[in-house]
Design a protein around this motif. Structure first.
Motif, PDB file in Angstrom:
ATOM      1  N   UNK A  64     -10.259 -30.982  25.444  1.00  0.00           N
ATOM      2  CA  UNK A  64     -10.122 -30.143  26.644  1.00  0.00           C
ATOM      3  C   UNK A  64     -11.033 -30.648  27.755  1.00  0.00           C
ATOM      4  N   UNK A  65     -10.589 -30.508  29.003  1.00  0.00           N
ATOM      5  CA  UNK A  65     -11.405 -30.899  30.143  1.00  0.00           C
ATOM      6  C   UNK A  65     -12.662 -30.036  30.132  1.00  0.00           C
ATOM      7  N   UNK A  66     -13.818 -30.664  30.234  1.00  0.00           N
ATOM      8  CA  UNK A  66     -15.085 -29.961  30.160  1.00  0.00           C
ATOM      9  C   UNK A  66     -15.424 -29.390  31.530  1.00  0.00           C
ATOM     10  N   UNK A  67     -15.634 -28.083  31.561  1.00  0.00           N
ATOM     11  CA  UNK A  67     -15.958 -27.395  32.803  1.00  0.00           C
ATOM     12  C   UNK A  67     -17.363 -26.833  32.679  1.00  0.00           C
ATOM     13  N   UNK A  68     -18.150 -27.018  33.708  1.00  0.00           N
ATOM     14  CA  UNK A  68     -19.496 -26.455  33.734  1.00  0.00           C
ATOM     15  C   UNK A  68     -20.557 -27.406  33.205  1.00  0.00           C
ATOM     16  N   UNK A  69     -21.735 -27.294  33.768  1.00  0.00           N
ATOM     17  CA  UNK A  69     -22.834 -28.187  33.410  1.00  0.00           C
ATOM     18  C   UNK A  69     -23.277 -28.015  31.968  1.00  0.00           C
ATOM     19  N   UNK A  70     -23.325 -26.791  31.486  1.00  0.00           N
ATOM     20  CA  UNK A  70     -23.755 -26.537  30.113  1.00  0.00           C
ATOM     21  C   UNK A  70     -22.826 -27.237  29.119  1.00  0.00           C
ATOM     22  N   UNK A  71     -21.531 -27.189  29.382  1.00  0.00           N
ATOM     23  CA  UNK A  71     -20.563 -27.859  28.518  1.00  0.00           C
ATOM     24  C   UNK A  71     -20.705 -29.371  28.556  1.00  0.00           C
ATOM     25  N   UNK A  72     -20.967 -29.914  29.734  1.00  0.00           N
ATOM     26  CA  UNK A  72     -21.133 -31.370  29.864  1.00  0.00           C
ATOM     27  C   UNK A  72     -22.366 -31.850  29.095  1.00  0.00           C
TER      28      UNK A  72
END
Length: 119
Positions: A64-72
């Motif tokens: 899934x496309x990673x959204x948000x800094x925490x996820x990255x």
């Protein structure tokens, strides 16, 4: 027809060589989910597709496309802890430049750069 490109210095989409700019940075971007590098032109095309909602998954690894800094940061740490040098280098850069984080941490940056360099 499937074509693969295992050359780390070439764009994973168009296979053109990724050049280095004057600051010795690769002119392109790295997909955080799988580590594939793509050139600026292909990166802009991918961003347009994501912005318009036509792609919700990575073209290469189907994550899934990673959204948000925490996820990255979480995804980078996952790959870095497994020993992926590209993720260790990118995580070190994030800590050094305060990318995706609220403040820089040069000690953590150094630690990740050293791990990447040992490989």
């Amino acid at each position: 027809i499937t074509s693969t490109n295992d050359d780390p210095d070439a764009c994973a989409f168009c296979f053109n060589q990724l050049s280095l700019d004057v600051e010795r940075k690769i002119n392109g971007t790295t997909k955080i989910c799988c580590g594939k590098r793509i050139c600026i032109d292909c990166s802009d095309s991918v961003r347009t597709v994501i912005r318009t909602g036509r792609a919700q998954r990575c073209t290469f690894c189907n994550s899934p496309v990673i959204v948000g800094n925490k996820g990255r940061v979480g995804m980078l740490k996952k790959h870095a802890k497994k020993g992926a040098a590209w993720a260790q280098e990118l995580l070190g850069t994030c800590y050094y430049n305060c990318t995706y984080m609220s403040q820089s941490d040069h000690y953590e940056a150094k630690r990740w750069f050293e791990k990447a360099a040992k490989q």
